[in-house]
Enzyme design. Structure first.
Site, PDB file in Angstrom:
ATOM      1  N   SER A  42      41.514  44.732  13.100  1.00 13.11           N
ATOM      2  CA  SER A  42      41.321  45.222  14.542  1.00 13.11           C
ATOM      3  C   SER A  42      39.874  45.527  14.977  1.00 13.11           C
ATOM      4  O   SER A  42      39.045  44.785  15.255  1.00 13.11           O
ATOM      5  CB  SER A  42      42.438  46.433  14.529  1.00 13.11           C
ATOM      6  N   ASP A  87      29.064  36.328  16.042  1.00 15.61           N
ATOM      7  CA  ASP A  87      29.013  35.556  17.195  1.00 15.61           C
ATOM      8  C   ASP A  87      27.638  35.639  17.918  1.00 15.61           C
ATOM      9  O   ASP A  87      27.232  34.544  18.428  1.00 15.61           O
ATOM     10  CB  ASP A  87      30.358  35.585  18.205  1.00 15.61           C
ATOM     11  N   LYS A 142      44.357  40.817  13.173  1.00 12.11           N
ATOM     12  CA  LYS A 142      45.412  41.412  13.940  1.00 12.11           C
ATOM     13  C   LYS A 142      45.423  41.167  15.312  1.00 12.11           C
ATOM     14  O   LYS A 142      46.128  40.550  15.999  1.00 12.11           O
ATOM     15  CB  LYS A 142      45.096  43.057  13.793  1.00 12.11           C
TER      16      LYS A 142
END
Length: 584
Positions: free
Chosen positions: A479, A490, A504
């Site tokens: 999460s 990223d 999740k």
């Protein structure tokens, strides 16, 4: 600190300050959280006071002793001739053993046993009353219809409730909770008649309520089972039919008990929240897991009275106020351990082959989310800061700021952030902590059914830490942990080390209900990484993969940490820190 410092682009600021909470993604009257998976089993309500502690681990069972602030014994002005713990080996690190990846969804029988082994749930199911349970079902149904990301049909909700009840009437935990004595013949007759009910014909809420009433009447006549038991399972069934992360969380209604103590085994923690959002708790300040003799201490909470009084990792609590804990399970043990602030409790504790009696007093314990802050030495001789972040709670940003400054003042040249076993927490904290390291770029986006559930968070801080870094994740990182790790990965800001995270990928909103004390937790959105990767069921894949090692080792021999130090001190990490790249 000046602008030329390679770590932090500060101009004139010389001390950490609390930053305001981000409001992104919050809705009125609700609390958004991303907690998913707690691998250590947390009883967040247990703290040792400074009562007299009687120890009979050693040769003198009547000795009165206490720990001083340095962890050693003191008895008046004299040290004991022999430490009663000298044969007990303590773990050199606070890291808990890695756990296997949890199953996507527990079986109905397991779910029911877990539910009705929890005394708090039993008090709710047996003490709320038919009228309030029906009203709660109506209120919860309205919230599901209005706010769940993908609300299902009432037929699906009723079908789950009927399936739950069919299984429940043969479940020992359910039967004990509701004092059910019906024999196997009557149970089979009830199940047969239940199977004849056509949930598919249910079109709306009035239809669902009518089936609930018919089922309650049938349960009373066939089994002598209270209508309350049926209404409670219709509520639980409705929520469980939505997804594995939504749930109803009743509060402990006992007067003066403060924060609830919730113990959630790893296989269920993905569905519920075990104190992940609390900043303080009342009790003894320990993390526990089940043991054949009772419950075993995984970790005394940092700074809590439990650690100060001498209870250690590996100690087994076998009795509470004379009651044997064997076979009671985690929730049963927790229910005996917790209580009102300032009240006394006696524990019988096993350490190795020895036993001790501890007379303790419950107190409020502050929960720290940054549990380990340590400077380590890399192979090249440089100093590497190591931080263990256990969850994303309201105080996490403030704690992280203080820890980073502490490490910087100690000479930190690179950083390792350990998110192993971190179940997540508050969305605004995940965004804020990501922003601490990202000078620009997207952090996360969420998409839900309503406009208020859709947002995109970007880095806004003008002064960020530029220290080369690595982030450790594993199957227990979920999460909010995944939001942070994906933002770092990223945006090419650091190296991700370890194993695939949990995956999740959903946002839950807590809606306090009016009918009773408790929260309805509903999945309201999905979240996506900066390059639009969906996290649900995928998670974050590490840049540097390390094989899982279940042995608990000192940090300097921990395979994940060793690999992370190598990554954090690499030229790749240095380049990323100086010039975070475009989304990949």
């Amino acid at each position: 600190m000046n602008a030329t410092t390679p770590l932090r682009q500060y101009k004139g600021r010389t001390a950490p300050t609390a930053r305001p909470k981000a409001k992104v993604g919050f809705t009125a009257g609700s609390l958004i959280e991303l907690a998913a998976l707690g691998l250590a089993l947390l009883v967040p309500a247990v703290a040792l006071g400074q009562e007299r502690t009687v120890l009979d681990f050693g040769p003198d069972p009547s000795a009165t002793a206490r720990y001083d602030s340095n962890g050693g014994y003191s008895r008046g002005d004299q040290a004991p001739a022999r430490s009663p713990y000298e044969n007990y080996q303590t773990e050199p690190t606070s890291r808990t053993a890695p756990q296997p990846t949890p199953k996507p969804q527990p079986a109905t029988a397991d779910r029911l046993s877990y539910r009705y082994d929890d005394p708090k749930v039993v008090r709710f199911a047996t003490g709320t009353g038919w009228t309030r349970l029906v009203n709660l079902y109506v209120e919860s149904s309205q919230l599901i219809d209005a706010r769940h990301r993908e609300p299902n049909s009432y037929a699906d909700r009723v079908a789950m409730a009927l399936a739950n009840l069919s299984e429940a009437v043969g479940n020992e935990s359910f039967r004990q909770a509701h004092r059910m004595t019906a024999d196997a013949g009557r149970v089979q007759s009830f199940r047969s008649r239940l199977a004849g009910m056509n949930a598919r014909s249910v079109r709306d809420r009035p239809d669902a309520l009518e089936v609930m009433r018919q089922t309650a009447s049938l349960a009373q006549s066939e089994l002598g089972l209270s209508a309350d038991a049926v209404a409670a399972e219709f509520l639980f069934g409705a929520v469980e039919s939505l997804d594995k992360f939504s749930g109803f969380l009743p509060s402990d209604t006992r007067t003066g008990y403060g924060v609830d103590a919730t113990v959630i085994p790893a296989q269920y923690a993905a569905e519920q929240t075990a104190g992940a959002l609390d900043t303080s708790v009342v009790g003894l300040g320990v993390e526990l897991k089940e043991h054949e003799r009772g419950v075993v201490i995984v970790k005394p909470l940092a700074g809590g009275p439990a650690a100060n009084a001498g209870l250690q990792r590996g100690d087994v609590i076998t009795k509470v106020d004379g009651q044997d804990l064997a076979g009671k399970g985690l929730n049963g043990a927790a229910d005996l351990i917790v209580g009102r602030e300032g009240t006394a409790v006696q524990l019988r504790v096993m350490r190795g082959e020895r036993f001790g009696t501890f007379n303790l007093r419950r107190a409020r314990v502050e929960l720290k989310t940054v549990s380990v802050v340590q400077l380590m030495t890399a192979p090249d001789g440089s100093k590497v800061g190591y931080l263990k972040l256990d969850r994303f709670a309201a105080t996490s940003q403030t704690e992280l700021d203080a820890a980073l400054w502490q490490l910087y003042q100690g000479g930190m040249k690179s950083l390792v952030m350990d998110l192993r076993g971190n179940p997540g927490g508050l969305l605004d904290q995940a965004i804020s902590i990501s922003d601490t390291f990202l000078p620009s770029g997207t952090i996360v986006s969420t998409r839900g059914r309503l406009a208020e559930d859709n947002m995109s968070a970007t880095a806004k801080q003008t002064r960020t830490w530029k220290v080369p870094m690595a982030v450790i994740v594993d199957e227990g990182s979920a999460s909010a942990s995944e939001i942070f790790a994906a933002a770092i990965q990223d945006n090419r800001r650091g190296v991700i080390v370890g194993r695939n995270s949990y995956g999740k990928g959903t946002v839950q909103t807590h809606f306090p209900v009016r009918t009773v004390a408790g929260d309805l937790k509903l999945t309201t959105a999905m979240f996506y990484s900066p390059n639009d990767r969906q996290m649900a069921d995928q998670g974050v894949a590490p840049d540097v993969r390390v094989s899982e090692d279940r042995e608990i080792l000192p940090l300097d021999r921990d395979a994940d940490v060793v690999a992370a130090i190598k990554a954090a001190t690499s030229q790749t990490a240095a380049t990323m820190a100086q010039a975070p790249g475009s989304v990949r």
